[in-house]
Motif scaffolding. Structure first.
Motif, short mmCIF file in Angstrom:
data_model
loop_
_atom_site.label_atom_id
_atom_site.label_comp_id
_atom_site.label_asym_id
_atom_site.label_seq_id
_atom_site.Cartn_x
_atom_site.Cartn_y
_atom_site.Cartn_z
N TRP A 249 0.81 -1.22 0.00
CA TRP A 249 0.00 0.00 0.00
C TRP A 249 0.83 1.26 0.00
O TRP A 249 0.34 2.33 -0.33
CB TRP A 249 -1.03 0.01 1.12
CG TRP A 249 -0.52 -0.07 2.52
CD1 TRP A 249 -0.30 -1.17 3.26
CD2 TRP A 249 -0.19 1.03 3.39
NE1 TRP A 249 0.15 -0.86 4.50
CE2 TRP A 249 0.22 0.50 4.62
CE3 TRP A 249 -0.21 2.41 3.22
CZ2 TRP A 249 0.60 1.29 5.68
CZ3 TRP A 249 0.18 3.20 4.30
CH2 TRP A 249 0.57 2.63 5.51
N SER A 250 2.10 1.18 0.33
CA SER A 250 2.89 2.41 0.40
C SER A 250 3.01 3.07 -0.96
O SER A 250 3.11 4.29 -1.05
CB SER A 250 4.26 2.14 1.00
OG SER A 250 5.02 1.28 0.18
N GLN A 251 2.98 2.30 -2.04
CA GLN A 251 3.10 2.91 -3.36
C GLN A 251 1.87 3.74 -3.71
O GLN A 251 1.92 4.58 -4.58
CB GLN A 251 3.35 1.86 -4.43
CG GLN A 251 2.19 0.93 -4.66
CD GLN A 251 2.58 -0.19 -5.61
OE1 GLN A 251 3.75 -0.45 -5.84
NE2 GLN A 251 1.60 -0.84 -6.16
N HIS A 252 0.76 3.50 -3.05
CA HIS A 252 -0.44 4.28 -3.32
C HIS A 252 -0.60 5.45 -2.35
O HIS A 252 -1.61 6.14 -2.37
CB HIS A 252 -1.68 3.39 -3.26
CG HIS A 252 -1.86 2.56 -4.48
ND1 HIS A 252 -2.26 3.09 -5.68
CD2 HIS A 252 -1.66 1.26 -4.70
CE1 HIS A 252 -2.31 2.13 -6.58
NE2 HIS A 252 -1.95 1.01 -6.01
N LEU A 253 0.38 5.69 -1.50
CA LEU A 253 0.28 6.78 -0.54
C LEU A 253 0.97 8.04 -1.03
O LEU A 253 0.97 9.04 -0.36
CB LEU A 253 0.89 6.36 0.80
CG LEU A 253 0.17 5.22 1.51
CD1 LEU A 253 0.84 4.93 2.83
CD2 LEU A 253 -1.29 5.51 1.70
N ASP A 254 1.56 7.99 -2.18
CA ASP A 254 2.32 9.12 -2.69
C ASP A 254 1.48 10.08 -3.51
O ASP A 254 1.95 10.64 -4.49
CB ASP A 254 3.51 8.61 -3.52
CG ASP A 254 4.46 7.77 -2.69
OD1 ASP A 254 4.55 8.01 -1.47
OD2 ASP A 254 5.09 6.87 -3.25
N GLY A 255 0.25 10.27 -3.13
CA GLY A 255 -0.60 11.21 -3.84
C GLY A 255 -0.99 10.74 -5.22
O GLY A 255 -1.04 11.54 -6.15
N GLY A 256 -1.27 9.43 -5.34
CA GLY A 256 -1.67 8.87 -6.62
C GLY A 256 -2.94 9.49 -7.18
O GLY A 256 -3.17 9.48 -8.38
N GLY A 257 -3.76 10.04 -6.31
CA GLY A 257 -4.95 10.77 -6.73
C GLY A 257 -6.08 9.90 -7.24
O GLY A 257 -7.02 10.42 -7.83
N ALA B 291 -15.08 7.62 -14.07
CA ALA B 291 -14.46 8.58 -13.15
C ALA B 291 -13.94 7.93 -11.87
O ALA B 291 -13.24 8.57 -11.11
CB ALA B 291 -15.47 9.67 -12.78
N LEU B 292 -14.28 6.67 -11.65
CA LEU B 292 -13.91 6.01 -10.39
C LEU B 292 -12.81 4.99 -10.59
O LEU B 292 -12.77 4.29 -11.61
CB LEU B 292 -15.12 5.29 -9.79
CG LEU B 292 -16.24 6.18 -9.26
CD1 LEU B 292 -17.40 5.32 -8.80
CD2 LEU B 292 -15.75 7.04 -8.12
N ASP B 293 -11.95 4.89 -9.58
CA ASP B 293 -10.91 3.88 -9.58
C ASP B 293 -11.26 2.71 -8.67
O ASP B 293 -10.75 1.61 -8.85
CB ASP B 293 -9.58 4.49 -9.15
CG ASP B 293 -9.09 5.51 -10.16
OD1 ASP B 293 -8.79 5.11 -11.30
OD2 ASP B 293 -9.03 6.70 -9.81
#
Length: 153
Positions: A21-29, A75-77
């Motif tokens: 999950w850390s890779q998605h904490l960098d403001g992936g938006g 529009a959703l991920d």
């Protein structure tokens, strides 16, 4: 008198975070729809996700979630939905999205895991599941796994 002995920690070491999950904490938006009928829990989840760098859309029930999905296709991920809500529940939201937007992963959550009907809905759908109450780390790890699976990583 009490004496507490704690191990010495390396001052240069950083707290361990799971790589998933850390890779998605960098403001992936990524845009996450949170469908939860409890206002307080919805606000807590929104806050945790926004602090982690996600964009959050809120729905107070499944009907609002489905309406947003229909009006904002693409529009959703990811969708995070409570299984038990008044009106349309999370399992029905997941089933509808599986037909209309199969690329959008759905995570179901519930505090009623001892309820056989709820458990069966989760098992039948095969969606990732978060048991309430959950920690911020559990939320982010489950979310990252679902996003990684979607991306094929």
């Amino acid at each position: 008198t009490f004496r507490i002995y704690l191990p010495v920690a390396d001052p240069d070491s950083e707290p361990a975070q799971t790589q998933a999950w850390s890779q998605h904490l960098d403001g992936g938006g990524e845009t996450i729809l949170v469908a939860e009928d409890d206002n307080t829990l919805r606000a807590l989840v929104r806050d945790a996700l926004e602090r982690a760098g996600f964009q959050v859309v809120e729905a107070a029930n499944g009907d609002e979630a489905l309406e947003f999905c229909a009006q904002n296709k693409g529009a959703l991920d990811l969708v995070l939905a409570d299984v038990v809500m008044p009106g349309t529940g999370g399992s029905a939201v997941a089933a509808s999205l599986a037909e209309s937007s199969p690329e959008v992963p759905v995570i179901l959550m519930s505090g009623y895991t001892t309820n056989g009907i709820v458990r069966q809905e989760v098992v039948d759908g095969g969606h990732p599941f978060l048991e309430k109450p959950f920690t911020r780390e559990q939320l982010l790890e489950t979310l990252a796994r679902a996003l990684n699976d979607r991306e094929g990583t």
